[in-house]
Design a protein around this motif. Sequence first.
Motif, short mmCIF file in Angstrom:
data_model
loop_
_atom_site.label_atom_id
_atom_site.label_comp_id
_atom_site.label_asym_id
_atom_site.label_seq_id
_atom_site.Cartn_x
_atom_site.Cartn_y
_atom_site.Cartn_z
N VAL A 156 0.83 -1.18 -0.07
CA VAL A 156 0.04 0.03 0.25
C VAL A 156 0.71 1.32 0.08
N PRO A 157 0.73 2.33 -1.08
CA PRO A 157 1.02 3.59 -0.91
C PRO A 157 2.20 4.23 0.62
N PRO A 158 2.22 4.82 0.50
CA PRO A 158 2.12 5.28 2.15
C PRO A 158 1.77 7.18 1.15
N LEU A 159 1.49 7.69 2.39
CA LEU A 159 0.73 9.02 2.73
C LEU A 159 1.42 9.82 1.92
N ALA A 160 3.47 9.67 1.97
CA ALA A 160 4.08 11.04 1.29
C ALA A 160 4.04 10.34 -0.33
N ALA A 161 4.09 9.32 -0.33
CA ALA A 161 4.16 9.21 -2.15
C ALA A 161 2.90 9.92 -3.01
N VAL A 162 2.55 10.41 -3.46
CA VAL A 162 1.74 11.58 -4.76
C VAL A 162 1.68 10.24 -5.87
N THR A 163 0.29 11.20 -6.12
CA THR A 163 -0.22 9.89 -7.35
C THR A 163 -0.89 10.50 -7.94
N THR A 164 -1.54 11.12 -9.03
CA THR A 164 -2.38 11.13 -9.39
C THR A 164 -3.66 10.59 -10.17
N GLY A 165 -3.36 9.03 -9.68
CA GLY A 165 -4.59 8.75 -10.36
C GLY A 165 -4.68 7.24 -9.45
N CYS A 166 -5.13 6.32 -9.85
CA CYS A 166 -5.60 5.80 -8.99
C CYS A 166 -4.91 4.86 -8.48
N ARG A 167 -4.69 4.89 -7.27
CA ARG A 167 -3.81 5.31 -6.13
C ARG A 167 -3.01 3.11 -6.08
N PHE A 168 -4.24 2.31 -6.75
CA PHE A 168 -3.82 0.65 -7.06
C PHE A 168 -3.21 0.53 -8.13
N ALA A 169 -3.05 1.67 -8.99
CA ALA A 169 -2.02 1.46 -11.04
C ALA A 169 -0.44 0.65 -10.15
N ASP A 170 0.04 0.96 -9.67
CA ASP A 170 1.67 0.43 -9.13
C ASP A 170 1.47 -1.53 -9.28
N ARG A 171 0.11 -1.88 -8.57
CA ARG A 171 0.20 -2.76 -7.80
C ARG A 171 -1.05 -3.33 -9.03
N CYS A 172 -1.46 -3.32 -10.08
CA CYS A 172 -2.84 -3.83 -10.97
C CYS A 172 -1.70 -4.73 -11.93
N ALA A 173 -2.75 -5.37 -12.45
CA ALA A 173 -2.12 -6.16 -13.84
C ALA A 173 -2.43 -6.15 -14.77
N LEU A 174 -3.60 -5.21 -14.50
CA LEU A 174 -5.14 -4.87 -15.60
C LEU A 174 -4.27 -3.10 -16.50
#
Length: 317
Positions: free
Chosen positions: A266-284
């Motif tokens: 699960v990304p830490p709070l400090a990780a800045v994402t501009t889209g889906c938070r699950f994207a980096d772990r998602c196979a799709l």
Amino acid sequence: MTALALEVAEFTLDVGTRRLRALNDVDLCVGAGEIVGLIGESGSGKSLAALSIAGLLPKATGHTVAGAIRVGGVEGASRRAQVGFIFQEPMSALNPALRIDRQLVDAIRARRDADRATARQHAATLLAQLELPDPERVLRSYPHQLSGGMRQRVVIALALSGTPSLLIADEPTTALDVTVQLDVLRLIRDQARERNLGVLLITHDVNVVAYMAARLYVMYGGWIVEAGPTAQVLAAPRHPYTRALLASRPDRVARGAAIPAIDGFVPPLAAVTTGCRFADRCALVEARCHTPSALTVEGDVHIARCWKAGAGGSDAS
């Protein structure tokens, strides 16, 4: 329409001096007499959401909020009186240096205009309603003199001492054996029905929400990523995170086979994402998943924040 014990609308929470985003546009509701589940991995934001609802966020960390939380129709700090909280570890929730009567009677008197004798009688009645044998002996006991299941019943009594509109049960069966777990869950369910209490049940155990909850919310990275009737969400999950979470259940894996794990963390709070938070772990994952527009909700009573959700989830398999 069923009265709402809890309504959370577009609630956002930033914490710390760096104003890290912990919860994002959370929408969640619990009807009076309804049990609703909230699941997700550790670090997904479940307990922060619970503390926010109960008005128990520690002031020392500093935080800013947006959106609205109403409990029993009440907003602001006064909503705390409408919330009962069942903590996951009863030995941590109870003061080991005080007898049960001191703790429970003081809690009742803090919430009601009652003298000590009246409050003590009410405490004994509460313990009897929660099926504790010999309530008077329990009241005279210290926490360490009670079993884990008995301690958790005392914690439930503390949560009910102020006649709340909403009961938050945060991992209420942690560290209890299976038989006692079922008894505690049954008691929570019975109290919800008898008192017309809304219950927000927070757990990592999918079997618990399948047994207890009419509706289910799935949280990841501070977002509600899927929500709907429990049976529908468990039978046909629309979000890739929900599917991965359910696939990692030990009871879904053949004896001797490895339990599938979700790659990454699960990304830490400090990780800045501009889209889906699950994207980096998602196979799709696709390129559009890294854009803000990827955070859309589709569906009717069963919704998911995913491009792949689709109507009925037909393109998400």
